[in-house]
Enzyme design. Sequence first.
Site: not given
Lengths: 265, 73, 600
Positions: C234, C238, C385-387, C448-449
């Site tokens: 996590h 950041y 989300h993370f794209h 996913r994956r």
Amino acid sequence: MKIHTYEKLWLGAAMVLIVALIATITYGAVGLGISMVDDEEETIDPDALDEDDRFNDPRVEHVGENEYEAYVVARTFMYQPDPIEVPANSEVTFYVTSTDVIHSFSVVGTNINTMVIPGEVSSMTAEFDEPGEYGVVCNEYCGSGHHTMEGQLHVVPEDEFDMTELEVEGDDEVAEDDEVTLNVSVENGMLDDLETTIEAEIGEETFEEDVTVEGDSTYETTITVDAADLGEGDHDWSVTVDDYEDSGTVTVVDDLEDDGGDDDE
Amino acid sequence: MRVSKEALLIILAFIAPIIVELRTVLAWANIELTVLESVVLGLAIVALVLVWAFFPEDESSSETPERQLSNGD
Amino acid sequence: MTMSESGGTYIDNFPAEARVVRSALYSSFLALALGGLFGIIQTLHRTDIYRFIESDMYYTVLTAHGVFLVVTFTIFFLVGVFTWAVTTSLDRGVEDIRFTWLWYGLMTIGTVMAAAAILAGFTDSIDMSADVLFTFYAPLQAHWLFYLGLVVFVVGTWLAGADWFRSWWAWKQENPDERIPLPTFMVLTTMLMWYIATIGIAVSILVFLLPWSLGIIDSVNPTLTRTLFWFWGHPVVYFWLLPAYMMWYVMLPKISGGKLFSDPLARVVFILFLLLSTPVGIHHQYLDPGIAEGFKFIAMTNTMFLLLPSLLTAFTVVASMEHGARQRGGTGYFGWLKALPWRDPVFAGMALAGLMFAAGGFSGMINAGMNINYLVHNTLWVPGHFHLTVGTASALTFMAATYWLLPQLTGKALWNRSVALVQVVLWFLGMTFMSNSMHRAGLLGIPRRTAEPQYQGFEFEAGVGSVAELDFQLALGGALLAISIVLFLANVVGTAFNGRSDDLPANEFAETLSGPEDSPQVLDNLKLWTAIAVVLVILAYSFPLMSIVDRGGLYGPDISPFPVSIETLSLLAFTLEQYTTAAIATTGEFVQTTLTGVIR
Ligand code: HEM
Ligand SMILES: [Cu+2]
Ligand SMILES: [Cu+2]
């Protein structure tokens, strides 16, 4: 330190948002009792699942009125049992474990979704009100065949659901002066008694027996007929209990030393 | 031109997500569009914006709806 | 605000450092090129639009995509831009350029090792592979070269941090009474977070996975290595984001034509990240058996508080942009938006990245909700989300910042600004399609994956539209993104081949409306914040880790050298409940007091 009024307002609003989010989730967990996969289950030796009475025979069990437990094993690249069958209007607790790597057990279109980690047992309870068919996918990468790992969950109408298992053992070859026997066992996995009829047919002969199989038990019976009545040759037999049928062929021979012809069961 | 080429590009970019999800939003209002219909609708919206951008209404209007568009996202 | 007085470009002032930064950026872009190539292959494969590799090779591609983009691309960019930030804001070169090359070299060697292990998976002739995805969850096992490569890479980043701390200490000797310049402050707090976070994978790899892959130990505890991964996994998000945040704080206001709204608040934001980034990792394990609901709950609350610094950033960034716009003559309630320099690719890219990040923030809140998470966990929603976050907020900001940095680092004008503008808009457009369709596909339960999310026994049912449309949208978006990457690289290469230019802007960063003198001195007390951060991590992780080891053994179920009885443990768990509730309360209170302290 100079802080603009708007900045303070924003800060306040942000804190309110955060606290509100936490409160909603806490309410969901505590108030509504939405439970999560956690450490409630004991650990298990992933290399010795065959010594565990839940997972040596992956299956669904009836444990109370409208309550079922499903013991599921995930392994590269399949689930056992497949399909998992449960009745509508039931509450099912799934216990899932893995024998090899990390998988998931994810019932598509529902929030039944858990990681399956070797050594741990994931448990989650779900209610199924309506009949339906769901796909089960593994959504945790587990190796080169990961995309082929799928299963099914069938929620069948309550009145079509039973957990009856019929098994018949019959002789392949019988001498003409002997008896042809069929050992019939009817297993009732439900907790309620099963009222049913065992019907059997050997050659031209027919039998019928009304039985009550008690909950969670097996009823065994033997059907016999004199081989002489059937006469020399191949005779088909079949046993039916509700929708289940088992069948085979028995050969009656003159003398056992004779070549018995084809000896399929 | 009412806006610069670059501003037009940005406006069109902001419209894209709206066009993409217009169909879903309309479906909530029980208006079901086919893919073709929603593509046509999308093109129509883009055409409208282009017409608005290219048709000169003198140099006077600098308070144009560009804002609403970029904020509608 | 301290700033280069000489007024030249970066390369004029720091020619030696410019070479290192340039090298770091080029390494980063090489990874972006490869990652993008793998990205489009994946997109076409999983949507079944065009398949030219075997499906089992998909996972080699996916591992490479993940590792090259979120480890190599992002972190090489980070070390480059952080070096720029420290040297520029302290207005002094690094203490010893050989040391700087040393860490750059280590990072490169580490990358080459890990990449070799991954890419060897494409051929059977080399008996090596690392198809374990960037999360490398045991018992999936990679070749030891992969783990070793990661270690070497991370050691490189540690030394990079040491380099920047060294610069700061040297600077402090000469400027004992000055506040830490904001960019340097951001670099130092980010690195402190990184030092804490990397303990997780350092232990995971050095104590467990590396010896295991070398055959020194027989087994590992899968939950333990997984938890240690997320201990790092996590905060690493950041580590991707904070360089982008830094650019939003120190660059965007200037490009907008104004000043940063508030320096003190920016410091508070980075301190909050230092404190809260790590004790939240268990939110990636909401669905894991063997972890008590209480621990998940603690991670959830911490995660929600972690929203605060991002929300504050949103405010400061928008307020600074508005200030800039009004300086440029913008008026009106929303009218000022029009006065922003939209035709500047640096501005447009960062602003679009920020906008998409807001959308990513919303889907992130869904992910963070312990219960709703069950609906979306490991579905395509998550890459959706993370794209938006790392794939746009970070990646697009990095690309936009490059358009400003590259001339500074090379002394050459950007090859083509129009292409640059088209590039950033294309990214926005492509990501709109790709991320939108991923989110929606995730809601249908599409995992996913997965090389072939087309199953034999059932079909996914779309409420509106169809799965085929979503696939098409995904592929369209992926294609636009791939084109965008090509345009970006063309601009980088084009700029490299340009001649030197004399009329480049000076190497400067944004001034502030409200400077550090407005903030309490305690904000610069890095020791204090580090200590609190460590305490929070211990509170959030010691009991979960103990319980995991107790359940599954330190080295897996077979060897259990941790003889804590269940009774002691449940006692511990109880104590923990007490402690953590207290911890949450203190965190909350602490946040509150800091903020009120800051506000006063
Ligand atoms: C050309 C641009 C890109 C395309 C077409 C693309 C496409 C994709 C697709 C389709 C997936 C999902 C694969 C799956 O789960 O089966 C994926 C995963 C991923 N992408 Fe991208 N992507 C692109 C750029 C990026 C960028 C810029 C980043 C980050 C900086 C990124 C980071 C990731 C990560 C971390 C994953 C997850 C890998 C995993 O599950 O192990 N991608 N990408
Ligand atoms: Cu799998
Ligand atoms: Cu996270």
